[in-house]
Design an enzyme around this catalytic site. Structure first.
Site, short mmCIF file in Angstrom:
data_model
loop_
_atom_site.label_atom_id
_atom_site.label_comp_id
_atom_site.label_asym_id
_atom_site.label_seq_id
_atom_site.Cartn_x
_atom_site.Cartn_y
_atom_site.Cartn_z
N ARG A 111 -8.10 -7.76 -8.82
CA ARG A 111 -8.64 -9.49 -9.89
C ARG A 111 -10.02 -8.60 -9.96
O ARG A 111 -10.76 -7.27 -9.99
CB ARG A 111 -8.69 -10.45 -8.01
CG ARG A 111 -9.11 -9.27 -7.36
CD ARG A 111 -10.23 -10.14 -6.18
NE ARG A 111 -10.94 -9.15 -5.06
CZ ARG A 111 -10.92 -8.51 -3.97
NH1 ARG A 111 -9.31 -8.26 -3.94
NH2 ARG A 111 -11.82 -7.69 -3.47
N GLU A 124 -2.42 7.65 8.04
CA GLU A 124 -3.18 8.56 6.50
C GLU A 124 -4.44 9.28 7.96
O GLU A 124 -4.27 8.71 8.85
CB GLU A 124 -4.05 7.44 6.14
CG GLU A 124 -3.73 6.79 4.79
CD GLU A 124 -4.79 6.48 4.29
OE1 GLU A 124 -4.49 5.86 3.53
OE2 GLU A 124 -6.00 6.22 4.76
N HIS A 139 -15.66 -4.97 7.46
CA HIS A 139 -14.96 -5.13 6.44
C HIS A 139 -15.73 -6.16 5.29
O HIS A 139 -14.84 -6.00 4.30
CB HIS A 139 -13.57 -4.87 6.58
CG HIS A 139 -13.23 -3.73 7.56
ND1 HIS A 139 -13.04 -2.03 7.35
CD2 HIS A 139 -12.33 -4.00 8.51
CE1 HIS A 139 -13.33 -1.87 8.05
NE2 HIS A 139 -12.26 -2.50 8.87
N LYS A 199 0.89 -1.44 0.37
CA LYS A 199 0.18 0.00 0.24
C LYS A 199 0.35 1.50 0.09
O LYS A 199 0.57 2.27 -0.92
CB LYS A 199 -1.25 0.38 1.18
CG LYS A 199 -2.04 -1.59 1.33
CD LYS A 199 -2.74 -1.52 -0.02
CE LYS A 199 -3.54 -2.77 0.20
NZ LYS A 199 -3.70 -3.47 -0.94
C1 MV4 Z 1 -10.01 4.15 5.95
C2 MV4 Z 1 -11.13 4.95 6.59
C3 MV4 Z 1 -11.30 6.59 7.12
N1 MV4 Z 1 -10.05 7.26 6.79
N2 MV4 Z 1 -8.67 5.11 5.93
C4 MV4 Z 1 -11.20 -0.15 5.50
C5 MV4 Z 1 -11.07 -0.46 4.82
C6 MV4 Z 1 -9.72 -0.27 4.05
N3 MV4 Z 1 -10.37 -1.05 2.62
C7 MV4 Z 1 -10.01 0.76 4.47
N4 MV4 Z 1 -11.01 1.45 5.94
C8 MV4 Z 1 -11.18 2.59 5.35
N5 MV4 Z 1 -9.93 3.40 5.82
C9 MV4 Z 1 -8.92 6.58 6.34
N6 MV4 Z 1 -7.87 7.20 6.33
C10 MV4 Z 1 -12.50 4.06 6.87
C11 MV4 Z 1 -12.44 3.02 6.25
C12 MV4 Z 1 -13.25 2.01 7.04
C13 MV4 Z 1 -14.14 1.78 5.48
C14 MV4 Z 1 -14.12 2.54 4.34
C15 MV4 Z 1 -14.45 1.58 3.32
C16 MV4 Z 1 -15.68 1.25 3.71
C17 MV4 Z 1 -16.35 0.68 5.09
C18 MV4 Z 1 -14.82 0.79 6.33
C19 MV4 Z 1 -15.68 0.72 7.60
C20 MV4 Z 1 -15.35 1.38 8.41
C21 MV4 Z 1 -13.67 2.11 8.32
#
Ligand code: MV4
Length: 522
Positions: free
Chosen positions: A292, A200, A235, A116
């Site tokens: 994918r 982040e 998630h 990442k």
């Molecule tokens: C985040 C975020 C808020 N701020 N990054 C969760 C899965 C992963 N792909 C990244 N995720 C998140 N990253 C920052 N900087 C909140 C989430 C997140 C989230 C993102 C997408 C879909 C559902 C989620 C549920 C909780 C937190």
């Protein structure tokens, strides 16, 4: 040209890939573990090979076993589906060394996007917006206070080798930061063998919106618009739809172009997905790329009319894309509900077991991508997804209406399922009004989990009879009705109206007392 494809996967996605192969006149090779001997993907494929015990690390994850079947069967190409070896750069390389085709991106793209921190670097270079944060991995804990002051709290500490929510933690104040970084590092080391972490800014209540892209071997890259995936639990996506209720045409074009730029930055080839976080002011940030085909790809297929698996295969055989960007538009609206063998009333505990009875929804605007049938046992070794129920409508209202109708039509006995829970989502105001973000399930717990008994809404009562015994009662009532009908015909010899409707004998109570029958009425 590709003539024979080995599908290195199981379940609904293996069936999905076989379907496109068959439409293209390509023969198919399935692989299966002990638990999957009777699985539908084995029955559908032209050939099937046993690859070992049920645990995936002894079967579907063992590269040598898959490659061995590829050699034995003479497959020209391997489709990895999703999960298992689909995002394994080494697997892509080993297939190439065998002189066979990996139906997926080049290994360098898998590798770059899998890390990442490197992915963020590439995106910054390509001008794709990323979440404000660190550009390099955190080397010393004493760095972090300075970083904390720059980015501001709250913030997220994420593992570079993580993704999809793995190895992630939220830090709300400076006092907690150093410990969080140290913990994240050792956790990442243990889980991924790589202790690189980055920081982040925390985006509160974001939307998860992803863009489907397709890239061929000749430098053509297009996007197929967005999928709204904010309805998630731990998630895990639960419901996806396209178009996103949040989207407008200007934002779609802008994000789409950034998605294409993201794919170009890593010389991507094949089908891929660019995930973005979108905040309430419609600022968007690159999150990660999935290299994918995704679980939720059918909703894109429903509104764009593109068969993504066919395109993957054509791309892998060296053909140019069948579509240019201008050929792509969204027609109507599509929603996907993931139907799971799990118990929403018991913390979504997996509910593997034998499917006693199954009626799958059909009719206008309904697509159900599954792999189970009556008598099949959902194995406890894999993800307990039963099928993906997708509905299409000319607009969002029609798609939701059809989804509710299809969920009511869906009948599964023998295992607990998420069907009623999904129905409840469809009638949650935040959902049907289209005002939801990634906190949707948490924000609506009272409505989503309120027990049926207290529910005054007729529509959600008895969406299903869940137990096998009630199904048996229904079967018995049907048999009684049938016997009675035949008896009636014999005695009246068809003279007294059709189906003995006007007979003097009392009829079986089947369906005469409304929807629900019980043993006492028989
Ligand atoms: C985040 C975020 C808020 N701020 N990054 C969760 C899965 C992963 N792909 C990244 N995720 C998140 N990253 C920052 N900087 C909140 C989430 C997140 C989230 C993102 C997408 C879909 C559902 C989620 C549920 C909780 C937190």
């Amino acid at each position: 040209m590709i003539q024979k494809i080995l599908i290195a996967n199981r379940g609904e996605i293996a069936v999905r890939v076989i379907r496109s192969c068959r439409e293209m006149g390509i023969s198919t090779v399935a692989v299966y573990s002990d638990a999957d001997r009777t699985s539908l993907h084995v029955r559908y494929a032209d050939e099937a090979y046993y690859i070992g015990p049920s645990p995936s690390n002894e079967s579907y994850l063992v590269m040598e076993k898959i490659l061995d079947v590829a050699r034995k069967s003479g497959a020209d190409a391997i489709h990895p589906g999703y999960g298992f070896l689909s995002e394994n750069a080494e697997f892509a390389d080993r297939i190439a060394k065998e002189g066979k085709i990996f139906i997926g991106p080049p290994s360098h793209a898998i590798h770059t996007m899998g890390d990442k921190i490197t992915a963020r670097h590439q995106m910054i270079t390509a001008g794709v917006p990323v979440v404000p944060g660190t550009k390099e991995k955190i080397e010393h804990p004493d760095q972090v206070q300075k970083i904390g002051a720059e980015i501001g709290f709250p913030m997220m500490v994420k593992a570079s080798a993580g993704g999809g929510g793995k190895g992630m933690r939220l830090v709300r104040d400076p006092e907690a930061l150093e410990d969080a970084v140290k913990a994240a590092q050792s956790e990442a080391k243990a889980a991924f063998g790589d202790d690189s972490v980055y920081i982040e800014k925390y985006i509160d209540g974001p939307h998860h919106i992803e863009f489907q892209i397709l890239a061929d071997q000749h430098g053509n890259v297009i996007h197929l618009c967005e999928r709204e995936c904010s309805v998630q639990r731990r998630h895990q996506k639960v419901v996806e739809e396209t178009p996103s209720p949040l989207m407008n045409e200007k934002l779609r074009n802008e994000m789409g172009q950034h998605a294409v730029a993201a794919a170009r930055a890593v010389d991507y080839v094949g089908a891929g997905t660019i995930e973005f976080l979108v905040d309430n002011d419609l600022n968007y940030y690159f999150l990660e790329m999935n290299t994918r085909l995704q679980v939720e790809h059918p909703i894109t297929e429903m509104v764009t009319g593109v068969d993504l698996v066919k395109e993957q295969i054509l791309i892998a055989s060296g053909q140019p894309l069948s579509y240019q960007q201008d050929d792509i538009s969204q027609n109507g609206h599509a929603i996907e509900c993931r139907i799971y063998a799990e118990d929403p009333e018991n913390n979504f505990m997996p509910s593997p077991g034998i499917i006693q009875k199954l009626f799958e929804p059909q009719g206008p605007g309904v697509r159900n991508d599954g792999y189970v049938y009556t008598g099949f046992e959902i194995p406890l070794y894999y993800d307990p997804m039963i099928s993906k129920l997708v509905t299409w409508g000319k607009n969002r209202d029609e798609a939701i209406g059809r989804m509710k109708r299809a969920l009511k039509e869906y009948f599964i006995a023998g295992v607990k399922t998420s069907i009623q829970f999904l129905y409840r989502i469809m009638e949650t105001p935040d959902f049907y009004e289209g005002h939801y973000d990634t906190h949707f399930i948490a924000n609506n717990e009272d409505f989503l989990f309120k027990p049926c008994a207290n529910n005054t809404d007729e529509d959600t009562k008895d969406v299903h009879m869940d137990s096998a015994s009630e199904v048996m009662i229904e079967d018995m009532a049907l048999i009684c009705t049938l016997l009675e009908y035949q008896e009636d015909r014999k005695t009246k010899n068809g003279q007294n109206g059709q189906n003995g409707q006007n007979g003097s004998k009392p009829k079986s109570p089947w369906k005469d007392f409304g929807r629900k029958i019980s043993a006492s009425r028989l």
